[in-house]
Design a protein around this motif. Structure first.
Motif, PDB file in Angstrom:
ATOM      1  N   SER A   1       0.830  -1.204   0.000  1.00 42.84           N
ATOM      2  CA  SER A   1       0.000   0.000   0.000  1.00 42.84           C
ATOM      3  C   SER A   1       0.868   1.258   0.000  1.00 42.84           C
ATOM      4  O   SER A   1       0.515   2.253  -0.635  1.00 42.84           O
ATOM      5  CB  SER A   1      -0.947  -0.001   1.191  1.00 42.84           C
ATOM      6  N   TRP A   2       2.003   1.220   0.702  1.00 41.84           N
ATOM      7  CA  TRP A   2       2.916   2.372   0.669  1.00 41.84           C
ATOM      8  C   TRP A   2       3.485   2.569  -0.733  1.00 41.84           C
ATOM      9  O   TRP A   2       3.556   3.697  -1.218  1.00 41.84           O
ATOM     10  CB  TRP A   2       4.079   2.178   1.637  1.00 41.84           C
TER      11      TRP A   2
ATOM     12  N   ALA B   1       0.832   4.022  -2.918  1.00 40.80           N
ATOM     13  CA  ALA B   1       0.552   5.423  -2.582  1.00 40.80           C
ATOM     14  C   ALA B   1       1.653   6.352  -3.083  1.00 40.80           C
ATOM     15  O   ALA B   1       1.389   7.503  -3.447  1.00 40.80           O
ATOM     16  CB  ALA B   1       0.376   5.580  -1.083  1.00 40.80           C
TER      17      ALA B   1
ATOM     18  N   ARG C   1      -9.544  -0.016  12.524  1.00 37.70           N
ATOM     19  CA  ARG C   1      -9.548   1.341  11.954  1.00 37.70           C
ATOM     20  C   ARG C   1     -10.707   2.167  12.493  1.00 37.70           C
ATOM     21  O   ARG C   1     -10.614   3.391  12.536  1.00 37.70           O
ATOM     22  CB  ARG C   1      -9.617   1.260  10.436  1.00 37.70           C
TER      23      ARG C   1
ATOM     24  N   ASN D   1      -7.401   8.599  13.575  1.00 40.32           N
ATOM     25  CA  ASN D   1      -6.570   8.917  12.422  1.00 40.32           C
ATOM     26  C   ASN D   1      -5.368   9.738  12.876  1.00 40.32           C
ATOM     27  O   ASN D   1      -5.505  10.736  13.569  1.00 40.32           O
ATOM     28  CB  ASN D   1      -7.393   9.709  11.399  1.00 40.32           C
TER      29      ASN D   1
ATOM     30  N   GLY E   1      -3.192  11.557  11.061  1.00 39.46           N
ATOM     31  CA  GLY E   1      -2.705  12.397   9.980  1.00 39.46           C
ATOM     32  C   GLY E   1      -2.282  11.627   8.746  1.00 39.46           C
ATOM     33  O   GLY E   1      -1.263  11.929   8.143  1.00 39.46           O
ATOM     34  N   GLY E   2      -3.034  10.634   8.382  1.00 38.81           N
ATOM     35  CA  GLY E   2      -2.742   9.878   7.172  1.00 38.81           C
ATOM     36  C   GLY E   2      -1.881   8.652   7.402  1.00 38.81           C
ATOM     37  O   GLY E   2      -1.598   7.917   6.468  1.00 38.81           O
ATOM     38  N   ILE E   3      -1.434   8.420   8.612  1.00 42.04           N
ATOM     39  CA  ILE E   3      -0.622   7.248   8.919  1.00 42.04           C
ATOM     40  C   ILE E   3      -1.539   6.177   9.507  1.00 42.04           C
ATOM     41  O   ILE E   3      -2.204   6.407  10.512  1.00 42.04           O
ATOM     42  CB  ILE E   3       0.505   7.588   9.915  1.00 42.04           C
ATOM     43  N   ASP E   4      -1.559   5.030   8.872  1.00 47.60           N
ATOM     44  CA  ASP E   4      -2.406   3.926   9.320  1.00 47.60           C
ATOM     45  C   ASP E   4      -1.587   3.000  10.216  1.00 47.60           C
ATOM     46  O   ASP E   4      -0.697   2.298   9.742  1.00 47.60           O
ATOM     47  CB  ASP E   4      -2.942   3.165   8.116  1.00 47.60           C
TER      48      ASP E   4
END
Length: 92
Positions: A26-27, A30, A60, A65, A67-70
């Motif tokens: 996923s990284w 992205a 989740r 959240n 800031g966009g880091i899962d």
């Protein structure tokens, strides 16, 4: 009983690796390192998503959240390692 514990331990270890590969994939998607328009890349990503999403979705919803880091894969991996340790401590 010992062979059953080994089987469950191996399955947990394999699932941890699937989580790690899914997070890396996923990284890479992205950051546009891999082309998700490629059929093979898309198929691999889809299999990884389908394998990990049912376990990650409830996390989740609970984890805020950042800031966009899962961080849900990290939390799930820590939980699986904890379960594996408990399994060997109490059943092994």
């Amino acid at each position: 009983m010992h062979s059953l514990l080994n089987l469950v331990d191996t399955l947990i270890t394999l699932y941890i690796w699937v989580l790690i590969v899914s997070a890396i994939m996923s990284w890479l998607a992205a950051l546009n390192v891999v082309n998700t328009q490629n059929r093979f890349v898309y198929a691999v990503g889809d299999v990884l998503y389908r394998a990990t999403e049912p376990a990650l979705r409830p996390l989740r919803k609970v984890i805020p959240n950042l800031g966009g880091i899962d961080v849900s894969p990290v939390v799930l991996i820590l939980g699986l390692v904890f379960v594996r340790s408990l399994m060997w401590e109490y059943l092994g």
